[in-house]
Design a protein around this motif. Sequence first.
Motif, PDB file in Angstrom:
ATOM      1  N   GLY A  69      -5.347  48.433  38.477  1.00 23.42           N
ATOM      2  CA  GLY A  69      -6.375  48.457  37.436  1.00 23.42           C
ATOM      3  C   GLY A  69      -7.746  48.096  37.975  1.00 23.42           C
ATOM      4  O   GLY A  69      -8.760  48.667  37.556  1.00 23.42           O
ATOM      5  N   LEU A  70      -7.801  47.162  38.919  1.00 20.07           N
ATOM      6  CA  LEU A  70      -9.080  46.726  39.474  1.00 20.07           C
ATOM      7  C   LEU A  70      -9.679  47.732  40.449  1.00 20.07           C
ATOM      8  O   LEU A  70     -10.892  47.955  40.473  1.00 20.07           O
ATOM      9  CB  LEU A  70      -8.896  45.383  40.192  1.00 20.07           C
ATOM     10  N   THR A  71      -8.817  48.355  41.269  1.00 12.75           N
ATOM     11  CA  THR A  71      -9.322  49.220  42.342  1.00 12.75           C
ATOM     12  C   THR A  71      -9.325  50.694  41.973  1.00 12.75           C
ATOM     13  O   THR A  71      -9.866  51.514  42.723  1.00 12.75           O
ATOM     14  CB  THR A  71      -8.465  49.043  43.602  1.00 12.75           C
TER      15      THR A  71
ATOM     16  N   GLY B  64      -3.865  55.214  26.054  1.00 15.96           N
ATOM     17  CA  GLY B  64      -5.007  56.114  26.032  1.00 15.96           C
ATOM     18  C   GLY B  64      -5.762  56.271  27.333  1.00 15.96           C
ATOM     19  O   GLY B  64      -6.758  56.984  27.384  1.00 15.96           O
ATOM     20  N   GLY B  65      -5.324  55.653  28.394  1.00 12.95           N
ATOM     21  CA  GLY B  65      -5.984  55.782  29.685  1.00 12.95           C
ATOM     22  C   GLY B  65      -5.178  55.085  30.759  1.00 12.95           C
ATOM     23  O   GLY B  65      -4.389  54.168  30.469  1.00 12.95           O
ATOM     24  N   PHE B  66      -5.400  55.481  32.019  1.00 14.67           N
ATOM     25  CA  PHE B  66      -4.570  54.952  33.098  1.00 14.67           C
ATOM     26  C   PHE B  66      -4.900  53.489  33.406  1.00 14.67           C
ATOM     27  O   PHE B  66      -3.998  52.672  33.578  1.00 14.67           O
ATOM     28  CB  PHE B  66      -4.757  55.807  34.355  1.00 14.67           C
ATOM     29  N   THR B  67      -6.178  53.140  33.450  1.00 14.76           N
ATOM     30  CA  THR B  67      -6.549  51.757  33.771  1.00 14.76           C
ATOM     31  C   THR B  67      -6.080  50.770  32.699  1.00 14.76           C
ATOM     32  O   THR B  67      -5.479  49.738  33.033  1.00 14.76           O
ATOM     33  CB  THR B  67      -8.068  51.640  33.983  1.00 14.76           C
ATOM     34  N   PRO B  68      -6.325  51.034  31.395  1.00 14.72           N
ATOM     35  CA  PRO B  68      -5.768  50.117  30.386  1.00 14.72           C
ATOM     36  C   PRO B  68      -4.245  50.010  30.462  1.00 14.72           C
ATOM     37  O   PRO B  68      -3.689  48.932  30.238  1.00 14.72           O
ATOM     38  CB  PRO B  68      -6.202  50.749  29.057  1.00 14.72           C
ATOM     39  N   LEU B  69      -3.590  51.125  30.787  1.00 12.46           N
ATOM     40  CA  LEU B  69      -2.134  51.097  30.925  1.00 12.46           C
ATOM     41  C   LEU B  69      -1.716  50.136  32.030  1.00 12.46           C
ATOM     42  O   LEU B  69      -0.764  49.347  31.866  1.00 12.46           O
ATOM     43  CB  LEU B  69      -1.610  52.504  31.219  1.00 12.46           C
ATOM     44  N   MET B  70      -2.405  50.172  33.166  1.00 10.17           N
ATOM     45  CA  MET B  70      -2.048  49.298  34.277  1.00 10.17           C
ATOM     46  C   MET B  70      -2.203  47.822  33.892  1.00 10.17           C
ATOM     47  O   MET B  70      -1.345  46.996  34.218  1.00 10.17           O
ATOM     48  CB  MET B  70      -2.918  49.605  35.505  1.00 10.17           C
ATOM     49  N   TYR B  71      -3.279  47.512  33.189  1.00  9.17           N
ATOM     50  CA  TYR B  71      -3.457  46.121  32.763  1.00  9.17           C
ATOM     51  C   TYR B  71      -2.394  45.710  31.748  1.00  9.17           C
ATOM     52  O   TYR B  71      -1.855  44.596  31.810  1.00  9.17           O
ATOM     53  CB  TYR B  71      -4.857  45.936  32.154  1.00  9.17           C
ATOM     54  N   GLY B  72      -2.094  46.606  30.818  1.00  6.59           N
ATOM     55  CA  GLY B  72      -1.070  46.308  29.820  1.00  6.59           C
ATOM     56  C   GLY B  72       0.295  46.082  30.457  1.00  6.59           C
ATOM     57  O   GLY B  72       1.022  45.140  30.099  1.00  6.59           O
ATOM     58  N   LEU B  73       0.653  46.953  31.406  1.00  5.94           N
ATOM     59  CA  LEU B  73       1.944  46.805  32.087  1.00  5.94           C
ATOM     60  C   LEU B  73       1.967  45.554  32.961  1.00  5.94           C
ATOM     61  O   LEU B  73       3.018  44.915  33.098  1.00  5.94           O
ATOM     62  CB  LEU B  73       2.230  48.042  32.940  1.00  5.94           C
ATOM     63  N   ALA B  74       0.833  45.198  33.551  1.00  2.00           N
ATOM     64  CA  ALA B  74       0.778  43.973  34.351  1.00  2.00           C
ATOM     65  C   ALA B  74       1.091  42.755  33.484  1.00  2.00           C
ATOM     66  O   ALA B  74       1.844  41.856  33.893  1.00  2.00           O
ATOM     67  CB  ALA B  74      -0.593  43.825  35.005  1.00  2.00           C
ATOM     68  N   ILE B  75       0.535  42.727  32.273  1.00  2.00           N
ATOM     69  CA  ILE B  75       0.829  41.622  31.346  1.00  2.00           C
ATOM     70  C   ILE B  75       2.313  41.624  30.969  1.00  2.00           C
ATOM     71  O   ILE B  75       2.973  40.578  30.949  1.00  2.00           O
ATOM     72  CB  ILE B  75      -0.058  41.728  30.089  1.00  2.00           C
TER      73      ILE B  75
END
Length: 401
Positions: free
Chosen positions: A304-306, A367-378
């Motif tokens: 999500g960060l990179t 709705g987007g790849f970056t929000p998905l990564m953060y959501g899955l990380a949580i």
Amino acid sequence: MTTTFDPAPRDLAAASPTRAPFARTLAAFTLTAVLVSGQLYIVIPLLHDMAAGWGASAGGLTWLVTAFGIGYGTGFLVFGPLSDRYGRRRLLTIGLPLAALTSAAVALSPNPEVALALRAVQGLAVAMFPPAALAYVAERVEPRRRVGAIAAITGAFLASAVLLQVAAQLLVDVIGWRGLFLLSAAGFVLAFLGVRAVTLPDLPRAGGGSPLSVYRAVPGLLFHRVLGLRYLATVMLMAGFVAVYTGLQIYGVASSSELLTLRAAGLPSIVLMPLLMPWLARVHAPIRAAGFLAAGALALAAVGLTGTAALVLLLAVYVAAITGGLPSLNEAISAGAGQARGAALSLFSFALAVGGSVGPQLAAAFGGFTPLMYGLAIGMALAALAALLSGPVFHRGATGR
């Protein structure tokens, strides 16, 4: 009725005069695991060819994946407890011929409606393998090699998502989609011959009571204060795994050729992790699982960060975490179930099926790849916490090995 579990279950393998032949058992079970789990994914590259042949829409035919998944998940709940009563080998040698017959039947489907029904039946038949095979390994492989064997088999379940899709994509233009299902049927025949050749006779089982009595342990296992946390962690692990690759597909992160590279990026981790598990097995299984899940959460947060800058490397780390976390959860669940090991592992397999079914919807919800990564990380961090809370530090009566 209160269900109790033996916190230090007897090693059933010790009651047998011989151990399972490790190399041959691992080879037969790992190859069969790829074929079994791969049936869920094999349809995905075939949808356009099937749609063209039947004059249907490819989108509508995605139900062929769902129908298999429903049968597959249901079969875990049905056949895992039955293996506790009737024996692991018996279930394995019944299920693989039925998988061959149903796979061949799908190849002969005259229309989508018939194929839909047959895919559900195929999923039901194929589901005899995972819980019976994992319980067999937990009982019959010598303890020092058990963790590595389970890691290899669960890794094969994960690898099938890549291997069977790639194989289908390469072969569909040569033998057609019907030929691929016939090839799967032939593969199940070979798997049956291999598994029958390497498996030992079933250990004696208690035969009293009604055949339905084997299911009495299921509610107690599912809602057990320790095992329930491990099942929740298993659902999240698999949901995240499927959601990551679904997100790569639906959010246009990479081209088709790049997607193939990204899918393949995890294969080295799937191969190497089982080799490391005998050393990692010194750590209690729930704590080990929590560590892998935490590592997966960090890898997803880094994505999500990179963005996509280091996606191949971070996906390899993430897949390594999944490949290590899955057998660790399997081991922890098996160890905590006492003599209801088959029922417990059927629920483990069912949890994987639930996670796999939820993953695509989870990916679409963000709705987007970056929000998905953060959501899955949580989500992965919460799964790590659940695994940690199920460990012996918090539950003195629970086993971790």
